[in-house]
Design a protein around this motif. Structure first.
Motif, mmCIF file in Angstrom:
data_model
loop_
_atom_site.group_PDB
_atom_site.id
_atom_site.type_symbol
_atom_site.label_atom_id
_atom_site.label_comp_id
_atom_site.label_asym_id
_atom_site.label_seq_id
_atom_site.Cartn_x
_atom_site.Cartn_y
_atom_site.Cartn_z
ATOM 1 N N ALA A 9 -0.407 2.234 12.465
ATOM 2 C CA ALA A 9 -1.539 3.235 13.074
ATOM 3 C C ALA A 9 -2.904 2.855 12.251
ATOM 4 O O ALA A 9 -3.066 2.294 11.243
ATOM 5 C CB ALA A 9 -1.255 4.776 12.725
ATOM 6 N N ARG A 10 -3.998 3.080 12.975
ATOM 7 C CA ARG A 10 -5.255 3.284 12.378
ATOM 8 C C ARG A 10 -5.446 4.508 12.142
ATOM 9 O O ARG A 10 -5.880 5.404 13.102
ATOM 10 C CB ARG A 10 -6.255 2.387 13.457
ATOM 11 C CG ARG A 10 -6.263 0.891 13.314
ATOM 12 C CD ARG A 10 -7.399 0.377 14.300
ATOM 13 N NE ARG A 10 -7.423 0.591 15.582
ATOM 14 C CZ ARG A 10 -8.263 0.352 16.357
ATOM 15 N NH1 ARG A 10 -9.699 0.100 15.939
ATOM 16 N NH2 ARG A 10 -8.160 0.555 17.878
ATOM 17 N N ILE A 11 -5.398 4.935 10.735
ATOM 18 C CA ILE A 11 -5.795 6.401 10.328
ATOM 19 C C ILE A 11 -6.981 6.634 10.403
ATOM 20 O O ILE A 11 -7.834 6.143 9.527
ATOM 21 C CB ILE A 11 -4.512 6.512 9.161
ATOM 22 C CG1 ILE A 11 -3.198 6.235 9.311
ATOM 23 C CG2 ILE A 11 -4.865 7.938 8.584
ATOM 24 C CD1 ILE A 11 -2.270 6.069 8.077
ATOM 25 N N GLY A 20 -2.109 1.733 8.584
ATOM 26 C CA GLY A 20 -1.056 2.175 7.514
ATOM 27 C C GLY A 20 0.075 3.129 8.444
ATOM 28 O O GLY A 20 -0.020 3.173 9.486
ATOM 29 N N ASP A 21 1.052 3.721 7.519
ATOM 30 C CA ASP A 21 2.094 4.498 8.060
ATOM 31 C C ASP A 21 1.993 5.971 7.860
ATOM 32 O O ASP A 21 1.494 6.130 6.499
ATOM 33 C CB ASP A 21 3.329 3.677 7.922
ATOM 34 C CG ASP A 21 3.447 2.493 8.220
ATOM 35 O OD1 ASP A 21 2.757 1.728 9.081
ATOM 36 O OD2 ASP A 21 4.280 1.502 7.554
ATOM 37 N N VAL A 22 2.720 6.889 8.379
ATOM 38 C CA VAL A 22 2.716 8.025 8.120
ATOM 39 C C VAL A 22 4.123 8.723 8.166
ATOM 40 O O VAL A 22 4.570 8.429 9.456
ATOM 41 C CB VAL A 22 1.730 9.195 8.924
ATOM 42 C CG1 VAL A 22 2.041 10.501 8.575
ATOM 43 C CG2 VAL A 22 0.223 8.790 8.768
ATOM 44 N N GLN A 23 4.786 8.991 7.017
ATOM 45 C CA GLN A 23 5.959 9.851 7.292
ATOM 46 C C GLN A 23 6.105 11.132 7.222
ATOM 47 O O GLN A 23 5.277 12.104 6.671
ATOM 48 C CB GLN A 23 6.979 9.047 6.129
ATOM 49 C CG GLN A 23 8.253 9.628 6.040
ATOM 50 C CD GLN A 23 9.165 9.162 4.964
ATOM 51 O OE1 GLN A 23 9.347 7.944 5.066
ATOM 52 N NE2 GLN A 23 9.312 9.962 3.903
ATOM 53 N N ILE A 24 6.747 11.848 8.428
ATOM 54 C CA ILE A 24 6.858 13.326 8.494
ATOM 55 C C ILE A 24 8.335 13.887 8.165
ATOM 56 O O ILE A 24 9.213 13.227 8.604
ATOM 57 C CB ILE A 24 6.480 13.630 9.752
ATOM 58 C CG1 ILE A 24 4.937 13.246 10.189
ATOM 59 C CG2 ILE A 24 6.617 15.137 10.027
ATOM 60 C CD1 ILE A 24 4.730 12.975 11.451
ATOM 61 N N LYS A 31 4.587 11.584 3.479
ATOM 62 C CA LYS A 31 3.865 10.205 3.038
ATOM 63 C C LYS A 31 2.981 9.714 3.651
ATOM 64 O O LYS A 31 3.067 9.603 4.891
ATOM 65 C CB LYS A 31 4.915 9.317 2.444
ATOM 66 C CG LYS A 31 4.585 8.283 1.550
ATOM 67 C CD LYS A 31 5.942 7.263 1.172
ATOM 68 C CE LYS A 31 5.405 6.399 0.369
ATOM 69 N NZ LYS A 31 6.808 5.344 -0.083
ATOM 70 N N VAL A 32 1.650 9.322 3.096
ATOM 71 C CA VAL A 32 0.835 8.416 3.920
ATOM 72 C C VAL A 32 0.730 7.024 2.866
ATOM 73 O O VAL A 32 0.248 7.121 1.785
ATOM 74 C CB VAL A 32 -0.528 9.107 3.988
ATOM 75 C CG1 VAL A 32 -1.427 8.115 4.630
ATOM 76 C CG2 VAL A 32 -0.301 10.442 4.842
ATOM 77 N N ALA A 33 0.911 5.915 3.597
ATOM 78 C CA ALA A 33 0.847 4.814 2.749
ATOM 79 C C ALA A 33 0.589 3.478 3.626
ATOM 80 O O ALA A 33 0.660 3.708 4.863
ATOM 81 C CB ALA A 33 2.260 4.528 1.922
ATOM 82 N N SER A 34 0.256 2.482 3.077
ATOM 83 C CA SER A 34 -0.087 1.055 3.899
ATOM 84 C C SER A 34 1.100 0.694 4.510
ATOM 85 O O SER A 34 0.991 0.093 5.777
ATOM 86 C CB SER A 34 -0.691 0.169 2.859
ATOM 87 O OG SER A 34 0.204 -0.217 1.834
#
Length: 445
Positions: A9-11, A20-24, A31-34
Motif C-alpha cells: 500500500a501507499r500509506i 508499506g504494509d499494515v497488519q490487523i 503493526k505498520v511496517a515497510s
C-alpha cells in the motif's frame, strides 16, 4: 491468532505517504511496517499500490431515522457510507421526534447498535427549552450539541439571545452550528419578490446570500469567544465568512470551521442543469466562493471536510422550488469528489486525509480512531487512483436511489473499506448485513 495483512500500500497518514504494509489483529491495527511477513493462516489484501488511509469521519450526516425512514435509515445510509470510505459518522437531530432529550439519544443509539455498518455518534439538538438536558450530556459519549441559529423550524430553531447565551455558556460538549440569519433571509425574500411570479431555484443563493450566512456565523463566533465555548461552524459557503476563522493547526483552536463536499464541487452555475437536486441550506453559491473555500482548506483556515448528507425522495425533490426540501445524498461519493480535487491539484492526498480523518478525530477528541497507528481501531479505506467510478442513479446504495453525480465518472475508486478490522466493502458491494459499527467514544477531560 491469524491476522489480516494489507500488502503493498501507499500509506497516507500524518502528512506523509510511504509504501508499506499494515497488519490487523481483531479490531485493531497491530503493526505498520515497510514489509510484514505473512503466515499461512493470514488473510491478505494486495493493495497493488493503492492509497491506504484512515476511514473518513463524517461529522455531519442526516440519516433520517426515526420518523423519516421513507427518505433513509441508519442501515441503508451507513451501507452507502462504507461504500464511500466513510467509517464513522455523527448524525443530526432533525428527525421525528427531534433528538432533544437524553432518552431520544439513547433510542438512536439502540437503533444504530442493531443496524449500522459504520461507527456512530449522535448530536443532541438544542431547543428553546432543553438547557437542562444539554447540561446533563456525557462528554465521553456525545459528539456535540447542534444549534440551528435562525435557519430551522419547529422545536430546533433557537433565536432568542438569552437562550443562545445560556447554551454557549453551559454546554459541556462541542457546539456545532448551522448559521444562516432568518431576518436577513426574510428581508431578501421581500426585496426579491415580484408580483405574480414564484421564486425559482436560481434565486436560492440570492435569498440565502453571503450576508445571511455572515450575520449568523459572526454571532456564533462572538458568543464562543465571550463564553470560551468549543465551537465548530458547519458548512461554510462564502468567502466573506473566512475572515472569522484563524489559520493554523486544528489542535490549537477552540473555534473551527467545516466545508462540505458539494460546496467544493458545485457552484450556482450548476442550478440550470441540476435544479432542486442541489438545493441545500446553506445554498451553493458563486464560483468565487467555491474557489475561496478550497484556498481556505489549503491555508488551514477551514479545518474539516464533511458531507451534510441529507437524502430526500426523488418525488419530493421534483416539487416546485419553494416546496422542494433542501439537502442531497452524498456519503457514497464524497471521498471520490475529493480525489478528483487531488487530480486537479486543488488539494494533496495528505490534505484530504487530514481534513476528513485526522482533524475530525482531533477536533472532537475521538478515541483511538482517525489515524493509522498501532493500537488504534482498524478503520481503513483503500482508494485506487488508477481505477475509475462511473456513477448512475441505479448504482447507488441510498434508499432514495438517486445522486446529484448521475453521469459523472470519478477518477479514483474505493476498492476496500474496513470498519473495526472487518472488510465491509470490497469495491463491488457492501459485504455485511449484520451491525459492525460501534458507538464512538471521546477523550475529553
Amino acid at each position: 491468532m491469524s491476522a489480516l495483512v494489507i500488502k503493498n500500500a501507499r500509506i497516507v497518514n500524518e502528512g506523509k505517504v510511504v509504501e508499506g504494509d499494515v497488519q490487523i489483529v481483531g479490531d485493531r491495527i497491530d503493526k505498520v511496517a515497510s514489509s510484514i511477513a505473512v503466515a499461512d493462516s493470514d488473510q491478505v489484501i494486495d493493495a497493488k499500490g493503492a492509497w491506504l488511509m484512515p476511514g473518513m469521519i463524517d461529522d455531519q450526516v442526516h440519516f433520517r431515522e426515526p420518523g423519516l425512514v421513507h427518505k433513509g435509515t441508519i442501515a441503508t445510509e451507513s451501507r452507502a457510507a462504507v461504500a464511500g470510505g466513510i467509517t464513522s459518522y455523527m448524525e443530526m437531530p432533525n428527525v421525528k421526534p427531534s433528538t432533544t432529550t437524553l432518552d431520544a439519544l439513547a433510542a438512536k443509539h439502540a437503533i444504530a447498535a442493531q443496524s449500522s455498518l459504520a461507527n456512530y455518534s449522535f448530536y443532541l439538538g438544542a431547543s428553546p427549552d432543553n438547557l437542562e438536558q444539554i447540561k446533563q450530556l456525557d462528554p465521553s459519549s456525545v459528539c456535540g450539541v447542534k444549534v440551528f441559529m435562525g435557519a430551522s423550524t419547529g422545536d430546533l430553531l433557537v433565536e432568542e439571545p438569552a437562550i443562545l447565551e445560556a447554551i454557549f455558556r453551559e454546554s459541556p460538549v462541542l457546539i456545532a452550528t448551522h448559521c444562516e440569519s432568518g431576518p436577513v433571509i426574510a428581508k431578501n425574500t421581500e426585496r426579491l419578490a415580484l408580483p405574480g411570479k414564484d421564486f425559482t431555484i436560481d434565486q436560492h443563493p440570492l435569498l440565502r446570500d453571503d450576508e445571511a450566512c455572515y450575520q449568523s456565523s459572526s454571532l456564533a463566533v462572538s458568543l464562543a469567544k465571550r463564553f470560551g465555548s468549543q465551537l465548530n461552524v458547519l458548512h461554510i459557503t462564502t468567502a466573506k465568512e473566512l475572515a472569522l476563522f484563524d489559520a493554523g493547526p486544528v489542535e490549537n483552536k477552540s473555534i473551527t470551521a467545516e466545508a462540505c463536499v458539494h460546496h467544493l464541487w458545485f457552484s450556482q452555475d450548476d442550478y440550470a442543469a441540476l435544479g432542486n437536486q442541489i438545493k441545500c441550506n446553506p445554498a451553493i453559491k458563486r464560483e468565487q466562493d467555491r474557489v475561496a473555500l478550497l484556498q481556505a482548506l489549503r491555508d488551514q483556515r477551514i479545518d474539516i471536510i464533511a458531507t451534510d448528507h441529507a437524502p430526500h425522495t426523488w418525488e419530493e425533490k421534483g416539487q416546485p422550488y419553494l416546496s422542494a426540501p433542501a439537502g442531497l445524498p452524498l456519503v457514497q461519493h464524497a471521498l471520490l469528489t475529493l480525489f478528483d480535487q487531488v487530480k486537479r491539484q486543488e488539494l494533496t492526498v495528505a490534505q484530504v486525509v487530514e481534513k476528513v480523518a485526522h482533524n475530525p478525530a482531533l477536533r472532537y477528541r475521538v478515541a483511538e480512531r482517525g489515524f493509522i497507528r498501532e493500537g488504534y481501531y482498524a478503520d481503513l479505506v483503500l482508494v485506487d487512483p488508477n481505477q475509475t467510478t462511473p456513477v448512475t442513479h441505479d448504482n447507488t446504495y441510498y434508499k432514495c436511489q438517486w445522486t446529484p453525480f448521475n453521469g459523472v465518472t470519478f477518477s479514483a475508486r474505493v476498492v476496500a473499506t474496513l470498519v473495526n478490522g472487518q472488510v465491509v466493502y470490497d469495491g463491488e458491494q457492501p459485504l455485511q448485513s449484520a451491525p459492525i459499527g460501534e458507538a464512538l467514544r471521546f477523550d475529553r477531560g
